[in-house]
Design a protein around this motif. Structure first.
Motif, PDB file in Angstrom:
ATOM      1  N   THR A   8     -12.491  25.687  25.523  1.00 47.16           N
ATOM      2  CA  THR A   8     -13.442  25.376  26.595  1.00 47.16           C
ATOM      3  C   THR A   8     -14.285  26.587  26.972  1.00 47.16           C
ATOM      4  O   THR A   8     -15.472  26.453  27.283  1.00 47.16           O
ATOM      5  CB  THR A   8     -12.701  24.869  27.845  1.00 47.16           C
ATOM      6  N   ALA A  29     -17.709  21.677  30.056  1.00 43.06           N
ATOM      7  CA  ALA A  29     -16.654  22.037  29.100  1.00 43.06           C
ATOM      8  C   ALA A  29     -15.314  21.442  29.527  1.00 43.06           C
ATOM      9  O   ALA A  29     -14.572  20.901  28.691  1.00 43.06           O
ATOM     10  CB  ALA A  29     -16.542  23.557  28.986  1.00 43.06           C
ATOM     11  N   GLU A  30     -14.998  21.488  30.820  1.00 42.00           N
ATOM     12  CA  GLU A  30     -13.735  20.914  31.300  1.00 42.00           C
ATOM     13  C   GLU A  30     -13.718  19.392  31.145  1.00 42.00           C
ATOM     14  O   GLU A  30     -12.707  18.813  30.756  1.00 42.00           O
ATOM     15  CB  GLU A  30     -13.518  21.301  32.765  1.00 42.00           C
ATOM     16  N   ALA A  33     -13.201  18.583  27.486  1.00 40.10           N
ATOM     17  CA  ALA A  33     -11.819  18.865  27.075  1.00 40.10           C
ATOM     18  C   ALA A  33     -10.886  17.783  27.598  1.00 40.10           C
ATOM     19  O   ALA A  33      -9.973  17.334  26.886  1.00 40.10           O
ATOM     20  CB  ALA A  33     -11.392  20.236  27.592  1.00 40.10           C
TER      21      ALA A  33
END
Length: 109
Positions: A8, A29-30, A33
């Motif tokens: 991430t 990104a989180e 993921a």
């Protein structure tokens, strides 16, 4: 199910490098993921199981089609015989009516 390896931090830095704000890049990104962690990927055993299920379904369908063909053939045979039986019945009834009519007709010398 194994999670897909995903960096991430590296992804967030690439998003920042392309012009995204640091907060938005980190959140994106989180979120990605988290979505990838919950994703279920097909394995070889899943595909093999699906192939087996498809093979079983194919066998069942072939058996059903064979049964339907047999039923259809017997129904067609009955339909072929039905007019013959009806015609025979009509002839028998007609002959019976003629014989009855002849019985009650006066005899001419």
């Amino acid at each position: 199910m194994n999670a897909v390896p995903f960096d991430t931090l590296k992804f967030a830095r690439k998003l920042e490098a392309s012009g995204m704000t640091p907060g938005t890049a980190a959140g994106t990104a989180e979120a990605l993921a988290e979505a990838m962690t919950g994703a279920e990927l097909a394995t070889k055993s899943d595909v093999a199981g699906t192939n087996t299920a498809i093979g079983n379904l194919r066998t069942e369908l072939k058996a059903d089609i064979c049964g339907l063909r047999t039923e259809l053939k017997s129904d067609i045979e009955l339909l072929r015989r039905d007019p013959v039986i009806k015609l025979g019945s009509i002839v028998v009834v007609g002959v019976g009516v003629l014989l009855a009519a002849m019985r009650y007709m006066p005899v001419h010398p």
